[in-house]
Structure formats: C-alpha cells, structure tokens
Design a protein around this motif. Structure first.
Motif, PDB file in Angstrom:
ATOM      1  N   LEU A 286       2.131  14.103  15.032  1.00  0.00           N
ATOM      2  CA  LEU A 286       1.688  12.721  15.481  1.00  0.00           C
ATOM      3  C   LEU A 286       0.547  12.314  14.328  1.00  0.00           C
ATOM      4  O   LEU A 286       0.569  11.128  14.040  1.00  0.00           O
ATOM      5  CB  LEU A 286       0.897  13.103  16.869  1.00  0.00           C
ATOM      6  N   LEU A 287      -0.321  13.230  14.016  1.00  0.00           N
ATOM      7  CA  LEU A 287      -1.391  12.550  13.031  1.00  0.00           C
ATOM      8  C   LEU A 287      -0.640  12.245  11.568  1.00  0.00           C
ATOM      9  O   LEU A 287      -0.895  11.380  11.049  1.00  0.00           O
ATOM     10  CB  LEU A 287      -2.185  13.729  12.900  1.00  0.00           C
ATOM     11  N   ALA A 288       0.349  13.173  11.145  1.00  0.00           N
ATOM     12  CA  ALA A 288       1.080  12.855  10.078  1.00  0.00           C
ATOM     13  C   ALA A 288       2.061  11.439  10.438  1.00  0.00           C
ATOM     14  O   ALA A 288       1.970  10.583   9.248  1.00  0.00           O
ATOM     15  CB  ALA A 288       2.052  13.664   9.603  1.00  0.00           C
ATOM     16  N   GLY A 289       2.514  11.282  11.385  1.00  0.00           N
ATOM     17  CA  GLY A 289       3.162   9.990  11.773  1.00  0.00           C
ATOM     18  C   GLY A 289       2.478   8.743  11.673  1.00  0.00           C
ATOM     19  O   GLY A 289       2.944   7.541  11.547  1.00  0.00           O
ATOM     20  N   LEU A 290       1.128   9.006  12.166  1.00  0.00           N
ATOM     21  CA  LEU A 290       0.286   7.483  12.226  1.00  0.00           C
ATOM     22  C   LEU A 290       0.271   7.141  10.846  1.00  0.00           C
ATOM     23  O   LEU A 290       0.011   5.911  10.336  1.00  0.00           O
ATOM     24  CB  LEU A 290      -0.957   7.979  12.548  1.00  0.00           C
ATOM     25  N   VAL A 291       0.238   7.947   9.639  1.00  0.00           N
ATOM     26  CA  VAL A 291       0.727   7.381   8.239  1.00  0.00           C
ATOM     27  C   VAL A 291       1.884   7.254   7.816  1.00  0.00           C
ATOM     28  O   VAL A 291       2.256   6.162   7.244  1.00  0.00           O
ATOM     29  CB  VAL A 291      -0.346   8.262   7.396  1.00  0.00           C
ATOM     30  N   GLY A 292       2.938   8.270   8.213  1.00  0.00           N
ATOM     31  CA  GLY A 292       4.217   8.283   7.872  1.00  0.00           C
ATOM     32  C   GLY A 292       4.954   6.979   8.345  1.00  0.00           C
ATOM     33  O   GLY A 292       5.767   6.326   7.408  1.00  0.00           O
TER      34      GLY A 292
ATOM     35  N   ALA B  14       0.841  -0.966   0.065  1.00  0.00           N
ATOM     36  CA  ALA B  14      -0.016   0.025  -0.186  1.00  0.00           C
ATOM     37  C   ALA B  14       0.650   1.306   0.291  1.00  0.00           C
ATOM     38  O   ALA B  14       0.399   2.432   0.404  1.00  0.00           O
ATOM     39  CB  ALA B  14      -0.776   0.018   1.176  1.00  0.00           C
ATOM     40  N   THR B  15       2.079   1.195  -0.277  1.00  0.00           N
ATOM     41  CA  THR B  15       2.968   2.213  -0.277  1.00  0.00           C
ATOM     42  C   THR B  15       2.469   3.492  -1.168  1.00  0.00           C
ATOM     43  O   THR B  15       2.406   4.547  -0.707  1.00  0.00           O
ATOM     44  CB  THR B  15       4.403   1.901  -0.572  1.00  0.00           C
ATOM     45  N   ARG B  16       2.133   3.160  -2.339  1.00  0.00           N
ATOM     46  CA  ARG B  16       1.624   4.174  -3.047  1.00  0.00           C
ATOM     47  C   ARG B  16       0.343   5.083  -2.872  1.00  0.00           C
ATOM     48  O   ARG B  16       0.557   5.999  -2.371  1.00  0.00           O
ATOM     49  CB  ARG B  16       1.220   3.941  -4.735  1.00  0.00           C
ATOM     50  N   PRO B  17      -0.869   4.320  -2.125  1.00  0.00           N
ATOM     51  CA  PRO B  17      -1.819   5.267  -1.569  1.00  0.00           C
ATOM     52  C   PRO B  17      -1.401   5.833  -0.328  1.00  0.00           C
ATOM     53  O   PRO B  17      -1.797   6.862   0.146  1.00  0.00           O
ATOM     54  CB  PRO B  17      -3.105   3.936  -1.399  1.00  0.00           C
ATOM     55  N   LEU B  18      -0.671   5.043   0.599  1.00  0.00           N
ATOM     56  CA  LEU B  18      -0.093   5.627   1.896  1.00  0.00           C
ATOM     57  C   LEU B  18       0.767   6.875   1.520  1.00  0.00           C
ATOM     58  O   LEU B  18       0.644   8.070   2.232  1.00  0.00           O
ATOM     59  CB  LEU B  18       0.748   4.711   2.532  1.00  0.00           C
ATOM     60  N   GLY B  19       1.525   7.009   0.577  1.00  0.00           N
ATOM     61  CA  GLY B  19       2.509   8.133   0.079  1.00  0.00           C
ATOM     62  C   GLY B  19       1.389   9.255  -0.345  1.00  0.00           C
ATOM     63  O   GLY B  19       1.808  10.278   0.105  1.00  0.00           O
ATOM     64  N   LEU B  20       0.278   9.055  -1.107  1.00  0.00           N
ATOM     65  CA  LEU B  20      -0.624  10.096  -1.529  1.00  0.00           C
ATOM     66  C   LEU B  20      -1.293  10.637  -0.185  1.00  0.00           C
ATOM     67  O   LEU B  20      -1.357  11.924  -0.251  1.00  0.00           O
ATOM     68  CB  LEU B  20      -1.690   9.528  -2.371  1.00  0.00           C
ATOM     69  N   VAL B  21      -1.720   9.746   0.546  1.00  0.00           N
ATOM     70  CA  VAL B  21      -2.389  10.384   1.931  1.00  0.00           C
ATOM     71  C   VAL B  21      -1.445  11.227   2.505  1.00  0.00           C
ATOM     72  O   VAL B  21      -1.870  12.324   3.378  1.00  0.00           O
ATOM     73  CB  VAL B  21      -2.950   8.868   2.808  1.00  0.00           C
ATOM     74  N   TYR B  22      -0.194  10.665   2.878  1.00  0.00           N
ATOM     75  CA  TYR B  22       0.918  11.320   3.607  1.00  0.00           C
ATOM     76  C   TYR B  22       1.093  12.560   3.184  1.00  0.00           C
ATOM     77  O   TYR B  22       1.089  13.742   3.832  1.00  0.00           O
ATOM     78  CB  TYR B  22       2.164  10.673   3.732  1.00  0.00           C
ATOM     79  N   LEU B  23       1.265  12.838   1.892  1.00  0.00           N
ATOM     80  CA  LEU B  23       1.450  13.960   1.007  1.00  0.00           C
ATOM     81  C   LEU B  23       0.272  15.026   1.359  1.00  0.00           C
ATOM     82  O   LEU B  23       0.774  16.305   1.688  1.00  0.00           O
ATOM     83  CB  LEU B  23       1.650  13.744  -0.347  1.00  0.00           C
ATOM     84  N   ALA B  24      -0.801  14.440   1.277  1.00  0.00           N
ATOM     85  CA  ALA B  24      -1.889  15.212   1.654  1.00  0.00           C
ATOM     86  C   ALA B  24      -1.802  15.734   3.092  1.00  0.00           C
ATOM     87  O   ALA B  24      -2.343  17.039   3.388  1.00  0.00           O
ATOM     88  CB  ALA B  24      -3.234  14.597   1.478  1.00  0.00           C
ATOM     89  N   LEU B  25      -1.491  14.913   4.079  1.00  0.00           N
ATOM     90  CA  LEU B  25      -1.496  15.415   5.524  1.00  0.00           C
ATOM     91  C   LEU B  25      -0.546  16.487   5.712  1.00  0.00           C
ATOM     92  O   LEU B  25      -0.829  17.454   6.324  1.00  0.00           O
ATOM     93  CB  LEU B  25      -1.294  14.155   6.131  1.00  0.00           C
TER      94      LEU B  25
END
Length: 385
Positions: A260-266, A233-244
């Motif tokens: 903290l919130l960004a780290g939960l995805v990062g 899921a690296t690609r969708p996680l990367g897009l979510v992280y970039l948005a965050l």
C-alpha cells in the motif's frame, strides 16, 4: 502524494502537458497503460512460474552462480513491480468504469454480470485444463468443493475478473458517500488485508486492491489531474519508489502495508510513465494490446503451462546466463502473440461466448434502455480489465 509544480523554462512558463486523446474520445495513455500492465502481468508469470523450472533441467540439482544470479535478479525486479502492476491496472479499470458507477442499476448491471460471467466460464475451463496439466505452479480447483468455494471468493489466477465484478458493485453502493472517507477506510482495509486467516495470496489480493479501483471509479478527475504532472515528475518518483521497495521490506511491516505504501508512489509513477509512453513510438502497439487485455489475461496461463513441455532453451555457463536473461521477455512475447492468435481463431469459429456475456434478444417493439447500448460486453470487460 503532492507533486512538484511544473518547472519553468528560460524566461517563460512551461505549458501544461496535454494528455493525448484517442480518436473516439478516450485517452490514449489509458490504453497504453493497460497494455503495459497486461504485459507486466504475463512477464511476472513467465518469471515466477516458468523461468526457475526451465533453468533447472539444464543445470541439474545445483544452479550455476551466474545463472542463479540472473534468476534472482528477475525475481527481484518482478516482485519490486508488484505495488505498481495490479494497483495501476485497477485504478485504470475504475477510471474506465467511473461513468457507470452513478448510473441506475438497470443501466450498469452488466458491469457486474459481464466480468463474473467470464470469471465462471474460465474458472471451469481452466479448472478442467489444469486438472490434467500439472507442471505450472499455480492455485488449482482440486474438486467440486473448491470450485464452489471459488465462486464465492476467488483463489485462482482468474481473481482479477472476480474482483472487477465485486468492486464495481461495491463502488456503485458507495458512490453516494463522501469520497475521501471511503478511500481512507478502504486504505485501512487494504493495509490489514494480510491479517485474513488464509495463506492464499489471491484471496488477500481481492480484499487488498479495492482501494485502487475505488480511486479510479470514485475520484476519476483526481486520477486524470495526477497523470499530467506525474509525467513531469517521473524521474524523482522513480527514485522514491526504488527507495521504498528496498527499504520498506526491511522495516518488519506486513506485506500488504508495504504494498500500500509503495503503491501510493507507484501508481502516480505508473500514470506519469504511461503519459510519456503515449507520446513515444511504442504508443500505438501498447494501446493496441491494451484494448485486448481480456484474451491475454485468460489464455496466457495455459500457454505458459504448455511452454514447460518444450525443451529448455537455457544452457549452462555464460551463454546460459544470457539466455536466462532474455528468456522471460521472449516467452512473454510468444505467450501474448499466441493468446491473441487463439482469441482471433476462437472468435472466427463462433466461440464468442467465451469472451462476451451473451445478450438477450431484444423483442420487437421493446425500447432499448438509454445508456446501455454502444460497446458490446467484451468491449466493456476488456476496457475494465
């Protein structure tokens, strides 16, 4: 964070991704991730401590627009990686230490003594160095009073070693409690860390990052289970992280809450990316660096400071912008190489005490406590750092 289930291939199920092992039984992706993290740490310092200062002499008082844009881009990139860089490093440190947090103190105490010993040694050495070397922008111990204060709560760039000692002791005390409540309370403390009555970000970081160490130390199986699916899921996680990292700072939240919130995805993103890197051509090199994080960590700042005394390699105009874009990467490579070479030289001349907590000689007839042998103290700290 819930992750999507494995995708199915045409007419058949996709087999779960196996995590690559190292020959001695450790997971290769852990060392790969540690190598990537320490390189990102050095790159961050090369950008925020060296790049603007190196650019300024060639440009006079006003920075050219093209070069200014390059510097701003590098600053944005390295700050956007902040919720991944150290949180992932601490998750990995906790993961490596997870087997020791439930051992008796007599077997696990070096997990506290070793990083704190190294912290004190390098606090004194770097304090002496940076009392003379003043160009590099960083927190310094200005006098004996500040040195004593730093022994109690770290404020310099060596705070990671201090945190390893404190975090392990705290995780060891909390190991008998239910994991989810411990992580939940830790997360609340992390989110509120910015309320501390200090402007010193390193001291805030000591309070903030315990959640991530506790995740690795107290829930290691959860971290391992994340790693494989996260790689798919690296690609969708990367897009979510970039948005965050773009949106969260606009919401008026505190810096620690954003992290903290960004780290939960990062963190899952970093875990998944590390598994993928462990399957690629760069795996061996990153893992080799990942097993040598300690000397890089303690030596790179003085080396970056020395680099500031060299003539600026960044010119003006379009060529200057290109040079500025490449400069942090080249400086990182040089600093890491020089740190490892200096480490090898210091070890060769017998300065092992700079990188290891000395062991007391074992008296004849005295039995070694089971579980305390094997890797030496530097291996213990290097694995955790």
């Amino acid at each position: 964070m819930p992750l999507p289930p494995p995708t199915a291939g045409a007419g058949r199920e996709t087999a779960p991704r196996a995590l690559p092992p190292r020959p001695e039984g450790r997971l290769l992706w852990v060392d790969v991730a540690k190598g990537a993290c320490i390189l990102l740490v050095v790159l961050h310092h090369a950008v925020v401590k060296d790049l603007p200062l190196q650019a300024a002499p060639a440009l006079g008082s006003a920075m050219e627009p093209a070069l200014g844009s390059v510097v701003d881009a590098w600053l944005w990139v390295t700050m956007a990686l902040k919720p991944v860089r150290m949180p992932l490093f601490f998750v990995l440190s906790g993961l490596v230490a997870s087997g020791a947090v439930r051992r008796p103190w007599v077997q696990a105490r070096r997990r506290v003594l070793s990083p704190y010993y190294l912290y004190v040694v390098w606090l004194v050495l770097q304090g002496a160095f940076f009392s003379v070397e003043r160009l590099l922008p960083m927190n310094r111990t200005q006098d004996l009073g500040e040195l004593v204060a730093d022994l109690v709560l770290a404020s310099t760039g060596l705070w990671f070693l201090y945190a390893l000692a404190v975090y392990f002791a705290l995780a060891r005390l909390l190991a008998g409690l239910p994991v989810l409540p411990v992580l939940a309370v830790s997360a609340v403390v992390s989110a509120c860390a910015g309320l501390l009555p200090t402007d010193d970000w390193n001291r805030v970081s000591v309070v903030f990052h315990f959640t991530f160490f506790a995740l690795g130390a107290l829930a290691p199986e959860l971290v391992r289970r994340w790693a494989g699916p996260a790689s798919r899921a690296t690609r969708p996680l990367g897009l979510v992280y970039l948005a965050l990292v773009v949106v969260l700072p606009l919401l008026g939240l505190s810096r620690t809450t954003v992290m903290l919130l960004a780290g939960l995805v990062g963190v899952p993103l970093g875990l998944g990316a590390s598994v993928l890197l462990a399957e690629g051509r760069a795996a061996a090199g990153l893992a080799w660096v990942g097993r040598r994080t300690l000397p890089i960590y303690v030596l790179h700042a003085p080396l970056l400071a020395l680099a500031l005394h060299l003539p600026s390699p960044i010119g003006t105009g379009r060529l200057g912008a290109i040079e500025a874009a490449a400069y942090p990467v080249l400086l990182t490579a040089v600093a890491v190489t020089a740190a490892l070479a200096l480490h090898a030289l210091l070890r060769r001349v017998g300065a092992d005490m700079l990188f290891e907590l000395p062991r007391r000689p074992v008296r004849a007839g005295r039995a070694r406590v089971p579980g305390t042998g094997g890797a030496g103290p530097q291996a213990t700290v290097a694995a955790s750092s």
